[in-house]
Structures are given as C-alpha cells and as structure tokens.
Scaffold this motif. Sequence first.
Motif, PDB file in Angstrom:
ATOM      1  N   SER A 351       0.801  -1.204   0.021  1.00 47.48           N
ATOM      2  CA  SER A 351      -0.059   0.023  -0.047  1.00 47.48           C
ATOM      3  C   SER A 351       0.868   1.394   0.010  1.00 47.48           C
ATOM      4  N   GLY A 352       2.062   1.289   0.673  1.00 48.86           N
ATOM      5  CA  GLY A 352       2.920   2.223   0.620  1.00 48.86           C
ATOM      6  C   GLY A 352       3.617   2.593  -0.631  1.00 48.86           C
ATOM      7  N   TRP A 353       3.865   1.467  -1.566  1.00 50.96           N
ATOM      8  CA  TRP A 353       4.330   1.635  -2.954  1.00 50.96           C
ATOM      9  C   TRP A 353       3.124   2.197  -3.654  1.00 50.96           C
ATOM     10  N   SER A 354       1.880   1.805  -3.442  1.00 51.88           N
ATOM     11  CA  SER A 354       0.728   2.018  -4.182  1.00 51.88           C
ATOM     12  C   SER A 354       0.390   3.791  -3.931  1.00 51.88           C
ATOM     13  N   THR A 355       0.508   4.057  -3.002  1.00 55.05           N
ATOM     14  CA  THR A 355       0.262   5.553  -2.608  1.00 55.05           C
ATOM     15  C   THR A 355       1.288   6.390  -3.115  1.00 55.05           C
TER      16      THR A 355
END
Length: 464
Positions: A351-355
């Motif tokens: 999720s960190g990469w996606s955001t």
Amino acid sequence: MAIADRLYRIKPERVATAVALRQDTQSTTNHEQGNKELAVIKDEVLLWTDFLEGKLTEAGTRGHDRVMLIAAAYLENAPLELCIRAAGEFDPHGGGSNTRRFREGRSPRRRMRDVGVDVTADDRAAFHSRPGLAMSAIHMDWHHWADERTETRRWIERITSLDGVASSYTKQIGERLLELSRRAVDAPFFQVLDTWTTSADQNGQRISVVAQLLTQSAVRDELARDTHKKLLDWAKRGNATQRQVVASVCSGPYGQRWPHVALVRLRHILAVDDAATEVAAEAIARYAASGPTGLNRVVDTVESWLYRHPTHPAGPRAFLALTDADKSAGVLSTLIGLAQQSPAVREFLISGWSTTLEQSDVRDRAYLTLVSWAQAVHTKSLDQDFVFGILTAVRNAHEPVDAMSRFLYGVPEREDPALISARFALANLRTCQHSHCMQPDCPLQRGEYINPSGAAGDLSAREE
C-alpha cells in the motif's frame, strides 16, 4: 538549592579567616579587611547583589561603565578589544557608533576593572575573582534598565549578525539569553532566534547553533512549552533556514526524548522539497533503525500518514526514506524480513508503494528507490522472489505510470543488468504467488479460478 551550591564552594577556612580579622578590634586595618572579605563572600553567595546595585542602579551610574560590564558579561573570556568594540555598538539613541567615546577619559582596561571585570594576562575579559558575576549582571541589567530592553536586544542582534563583531560568540551569547529568559520579563531568547534565522543566507554553523540552543531550551521547564510551539511554527510556516533548524533539532536528542512530537514536526517539514527535507527523511530512517520500538512507531506513523493524507507528499517521502536500499539498507532488510512473516507489514509495503507512486512530487525519488531494490536483488542483498512478489502486487494494484512505468519499461539513460533482470523476473512472475497467497478470498484457495471471460473453472483446467 543554587544558594546552597554556592555556599558549598566557599572554603570554610576563608570564612574563618575573615571572621578572625573582623574580631581583631585592636587593629583597624585587620578589622576593616575582615569586614570587606565577609562582604565579598556574601556577594559571592548572593550573586553580587550589593556590588551590582552600586555599579548598575545607584544614581550617577555612568552609562559607559554599565555597557562595558554587560558587553564583558555576554562575551566572557573574549579578547578585551572585542568587548570594547561590541560595547561601542550599543547606541540607545540611534546616534551612530559610540566606540570612540568608550576610549575617551579612563582607559578601557581601567573601566573594566572598575565594574568588576578581570583583565587576564592575555588581555581577555574574565570574572575569576567574582565567579557568577557575569550572569548576575545580565539579569540585573535587564531588570533595572527596563526602558532599554528593546535596544539591548537589538544590540545583541547587531553584534551577532553574520558580519557582526561578535558573530563567533553566538552560541555563548545564546546560552546566556536562554538563562536570562528562564525568569525575565519580556524574555528575549526566542525573538533573537527569530532574527538569527530570518535571513535565508545563514550558514550551516548558525543553523547548528540555533538547533543546539532550542534543544537546550526544550529541557528547561520554564521554556519547554514555548520551544515546542516555536518548532511547530517554524516547521509549518518557517523559512528555509528555520525548517533546517527544526529538522536538525528533531533528528537529535529532542527527537529521542519526544519522538511523537518530533514526528509531527517532521511531517510538516516533509511537505516541501528543500534542504530540510533530506535531513527530516534521514531522521525518520535513523529513528526506525534505532530498534524494534522505533521501527514499530515509525511504521505505524507513516502508515497513518499514507492513509489519512494520501495526497500529501509527507507520507510518500517518509516511506521512501524507509525503503531506500542504498541509504536505509538495514531498515529495509528488517522490513522485508518482517514482511515475510507478517501479512500486515507486507501490506504496508504494497500500500505504501501504491500511494507513493500516485504522488507526482516524489516521482524521481520513487524511481531511484525502485532502482535501488533492483540493485539489491541483483547483488543478492534482498530475496528476489519475495521482493519481486511485492512489486508484482504493486504493479497489479497500480496503473503503471510515471516511476513504475520507467522501472518496468525502461528509459534510454538507465539500462543496466540489474534493471534488465528485474524486468525479466517481473514479466515472468504470476500475478499472485498462490502457494503463499495471503488473501482469504483467493479463488485458488477454494480450488477454482476466474478466467478472462469471467466464468469460474477448476485449477487443472487453468493449468492446461
């Protein structure tokens, strides 16, 4: 307590000698000498109150003597010539430099001695014979000469400017202002710090000095609350110099003592990309590397930033600081190890990469971090299957634009073996590593799959 400490430093034999001389009524000289020594001891214990009353507050006090004393008090142990030049800069009536007037009449050295300043063999201003007189003089001068407090503060700002006569004594002067401001009315400490950091061309040494002073003031009960507020104001609305000061403070002992408070201020610093941003990012990575408690706190904090403020660049910048395989190799290795055991940590990375990939402000930094992952895998510093499994999940959850597209499809100026290997591996990895799939609703866990037309089938049919 402070008086008790000063009493402890008075040698008993010194008091006994003074009392004996005073009791010698047969000798007028001895009697007067004993009275004088007892008066000196009393002043030393009470921080020279009687002495300073006579020098600073009695009628007829010469303004030049008073200014000479406070110049020496702020610049204790500085060359006498520097103290004289600094005193010459004090001009309450705005009529220009007074340096020449301070050299008229009595000699500067005589003036110094007359107001209690010792002149050392190497011609420096000292207070060896009257320990504690310097700080006491600063306190009494500020209290007594209330109508000249503004000019006194402006004088300090003038002599400590980058090209001021006392610029090299900024830290010592700042520490004396800090002690003065613990009890003084119209305390000047924070106002002077504002002036010291107003100019955008302040050098690194000045930034370091101000950061050290704020770190010291934060642990003083009388100034702690104002210090926290000042750091928050500078983090949110300060100039480039003030932002660097805040980042420096939060990356040191202040951040270790108040980690939650420091992280709040670092989030505001990370909103803008400048010199302070890099210091803030390093501070977050360093705290995360301090141990399990620090890592858990930082991960939870950064995750909340990403979730609550998905369009704010602070979360992505902090995430990239934690996951850079070059600058934060230890933190990233720990995160990858935890992610292999904990679905929550794995989800944090995905999720960190996606955001982060949605945030245009960090596009170039995100690309470089992706490249660092590829390099780490290429050198076998990170486990290839697990790392590329994470990136596959990111790829499938994220529209491949900007940093991810550059990583996946290449750019002419960056084609090295690590990237080529990473692209080949990602292209051949399945969308989901089903043998280890953590998703409870995964169709393969139920022995079925969804084909491209949307119809369900069994696993053997798909493999065929």
